[in-house]
Design a protein around this motif. Structure first.
Motif, PDB file in Angstrom:
ATOM      1  N   ALA A  72      -8.836 -55.760 -25.494  1.00  0.00           N
ATOM      2  CA  ALA A  72      -8.589 -55.779 -24.051  1.00  0.00           C
ATOM      3  C   ALA A  72      -7.989 -54.450 -23.601  1.00  0.00           C
ATOM      4  N   LYS A  73      -8.543 -53.927 -22.522  1.00  0.00           N
ATOM      5  CA  LYS A  73      -8.029 -52.667 -21.991  1.00  0.00           C
ATOM      6  C   LYS A  73      -6.667 -52.892 -21.337  1.00  0.00           C
ATOM      7  N   THR A  74      -5.825 -51.902 -21.427  1.00  0.00           N
ATOM      8  CA  THR A  74      -4.488 -51.970 -20.834  1.00  0.00           C
ATOM      9  C   THR A  74      -4.384 -50.954 -19.698  1.00  0.00           C
ATOM     10  N   GLY A  75      -3.294 -51.057 -18.941  1.00  0.00           N
ATOM     11  CA  GLY A  75      -3.095 -50.110 -17.852  1.00  0.00           C
ATOM     12  C   GLY A  75      -4.109 -50.247 -16.742  1.00  0.00           C
ATOM     13  N   LEU A  76      -4.400 -51.503 -16.367  1.00  0.00           N
ATOM     14  CA  LEU A  76      -5.346 -51.763 -15.289  1.00  0.00           C
ATOM     15  C   LEU A  76      -4.641 -52.370 -14.088  1.00  0.00           C
ATOM     16  N   ALA A  77      -5.169 -52.087 -12.917  1.00  0.00           N
ATOM     17  CA  ALA A  77      -4.640 -52.678 -11.684  1.00  0.00           C
ATOM     18  C   ALA A  77      -5.797 -53.015 -10.754  1.00  0.00           C
ATOM     19  N   PHE A  78      -5.635 -54.095  -9.999  1.00  0.00           N
ATOM     20  CA  PHE A  78      -6.641 -54.542  -9.038  1.00  0.00           C
ATOM     21  C   PHE A  78      -6.116 -54.280  -7.637  1.00  0.00           C
ATOM     22  N   VAL A  79      -6.941 -53.651  -6.815  1.00  0.00           N
ATOM     23  CA  VAL A  79      -6.557 -53.349  -5.432  1.00  0.00           C
ATOM     24  C   VAL A  79      -7.561 -54.021  -4.498  1.00  0.00           C
ATOM     25  N   PRO A  80      -7.195 -55.178  -3.916  1.00  0.00           N
ATOM     26  CA  PRO A  80      -8.120 -55.872  -3.017  1.00  0.00           C
ATOM     27  C   PRO A  80      -8.305 -55.131  -1.694  1.00  0.00           C
ATOM     28  N   ASP A  81      -9.529 -55.172  -1.197  1.00  0.00           N
ATOM     29  CA  ASP A  81      -9.859 -54.610   0.116  1.00  0.00           C
ATOM     30  C   ASP A  81      -9.517 -53.125   0.219  1.00  0.00           C
ATOM     31  N   TYR A  82      -9.639 -52.432  -0.901  1.00  0.00           N
ATOM     32  CA  TYR A  82      -9.382 -50.989  -0.906  1.00  0.00           C
ATOM     33  C   TYR A  82     -10.404 -50.273  -0.034  1.00  0.00           C
ATOM     34  N   ASN A  83      -9.950 -49.287   0.722  1.00  0.00           N
ATOM     35  CA  ASN A  83     -10.880 -48.519   1.551  1.00  0.00           C
ATOM     36  C   ASN A  83     -10.298 -47.146   1.843  1.00  0.00           C
ATOM     37  N   ASN A  94       1.649 -43.989 -16.067  1.00  0.00           N
ATOM     38  CA  ASN A  94       3.053 -43.773 -15.663  1.00  0.00           C
ATOM     39  C   ASN A  94       3.348 -44.399 -14.299  1.00  0.00           C
ATOM     40  N   GLY A  95       2.758 -45.578 -14.078  1.00  0.00           N
ATOM     41  CA  GLY A  95       3.040 -46.309 -12.851  1.00  0.00           C
ATOM     42  C   GLY A  95       2.227 -45.896 -11.648  1.00  0.00           C
ATOM     43  N   SER A  96       1.332 -44.925 -11.825  1.00  0.00           N
ATOM     44  CA  SER A  96       0.509 -44.460 -10.702  1.00  0.00           C
ATOM     45  C   SER A  96      -0.957 -44.776 -10.963  1.00  0.00           C
ATOM     46  N   LEU A  97      -1.708 -44.988  -9.892  1.00  0.00           N
ATOM     47  CA  LEU A  97      -3.135 -45.235 -10.016  1.00  0.00           C
ATOM     48  C   LEU A  97      -3.864 -43.957 -10.389  1.00  0.00           C
ATOM     49  N   THR A  98      -4.887 -44.099 -11.244  1.00  0.00           N
ATOM     50  CA  THR A  98      -5.716 -42.944 -11.581  1.00  0.00           C
ATOM     51  C   THR A  98      -7.054 -43.088 -10.842  1.00  0.00           C
ATOM     52  N   SER A  99      -8.137 -43.327 -11.554  1.00  0.00           N
ATOM     53  CA  SER A  99      -9.431 -43.469 -10.887  1.00  0.00           C
ATOM     54  C   SER A  99      -9.898 -44.916 -10.934  1.00  0.00           C
ATOM     55  N   HIS A 100     -10.736 -45.294  -9.963  1.00  0.00           N
ATOM     56  CA  HIS A 100     -11.269 -46.652  -9.986  1.00  0.00           C
ATOM     57  C   HIS A 100     -12.624 -46.646 -10.670  1.00  0.00           C
ATOM     58  N   HIS A 101     -12.931 -47.754 -11.371  1.00  0.00           N
ATOM     59  CA  HIS A 101     -14.112 -47.735 -12.227  1.00  0.00           C
ATOM     60  C   HIS A 101     -14.933 -49.011 -12.206  1.00  0.00           C
ATOM     61  N   CYS A 102     -14.452 -50.085 -11.616  1.00  0.00           N
ATOM     62  CA  CYS A 102     -15.191 -51.342 -11.583  1.00  0.00           C
ATOM     63  C   CYS A 102     -14.754 -52.142 -10.357  1.00  0.00           C
ATOM     64  N   THR A 103     -15.429 -53.262 -10.144  1.00  0.00           N
ATOM     65  CA  THR A 103     -15.168 -54.124  -8.994  1.00  0.00           C
ATOM     66  C   THR A 103     -14.822 -55.517  -9.492  1.00  0.00           C
TER      67      THR A 103
END
Length: 225
Positions: free
Chosen positions: A58-69, A24-33
């Protein structure tokens, strides 16, 4: 004997980030790099195929967050719009083809991610043995880790890299060589994955040995993008 080397938490590097699920437009948990890889359009990230392509496609609903900390997202959230994997992975999850390229875009922006964070260059047909830095995002932590050690030949198609502290979540982490100390950018010639989907213990990791087919897959992603 335990591995004396261990991944250490650090502030991160701009071109390496983590893959989140979205709901629903929000990030859930991170699982890979993943890490941004140089391409003409500047919008491609390399990761492991098992991170983004399952038995149902192919998995859907994915987002990449560079330099996350630790909740900090200095370059924002980039939605995954396309996934490219080899036919050998699609057909039977061949561990020798556990590599994927994903296309990412930031909502409301036409600027490609490479122009924002830089990119590693893709390297193929390199030596099995090279001083390699691996940056990853463990699922049980919100900080990236880094470690540097030599790779070795596990098999004719797989690299082995020994450093403790690389559990689940670090799949897709780039194997970086020739890293520029000022920019943090280097050449990527592997990603955690392949044998045992990257390793079944946190102290030994594996990668497909990048050969010509990987550059061909990148070219396919570029041509269809």
């Amino acid at each position: 004997m335990s591995n004396p080397l261990k991944g250490e938490a650090f502030s991160g590097t701009a071109q390496v980030g983590t893959l989140f699920g979205t709901s629903n437009g929000s990030l859930t948990s991170h699982h890979c790099t993943g890490s941004v890889v140089s391409s003409p359009q500047g919008d491609i990230v390399v990761t492991a195929a098992h991170c983004v392509y399952s038995s149902s496609g192919a998995k859907t609903g994915l987002a990449f967050v560079p330099d996350y900390n630790d909740g900090s997202m200095p370059y924002g959230v980039w939605d995954v719009s396309a996934v490219y994997v080899a036919q050998q992975w699609i057909s039977d999850r061949d561990p020798d083809y556990d590599v994927a390229f994903i296309v990412v875009h930031k909502s409301g922006s036409s600027t490609p991610i490479q122009s924002v964070v830089g990119a590693d260059t893709l390297a193929v047909d390199r030596s099995y043995t090279a001083l390699t830095t691996v940056i990853g995002y463990p699922s049980d932590s919100n900080e990236p880790i880094t470690c540097t050690n030599y790779t070795s030949e596990f098999s004719s198609t797989q690299l082995q890299w020994d450093c403790d502290g690389y559990p689940g979540g670090t799949s897709g982490s780039p194997f970086l060589t020739d890293v520029n100390s000022k920019t943090g950018l280097g050449a990527v010639d592997g990603v955690i994955g392949g044998y045992e989907t990257g390793g079944d213990s946190p102290d030994v990791s594996y990668s497909v040995h990048f050969t010509t087919w990987v550059s061909q897959l990148l070219a396919e992603a570029e041509s269809k993008n």
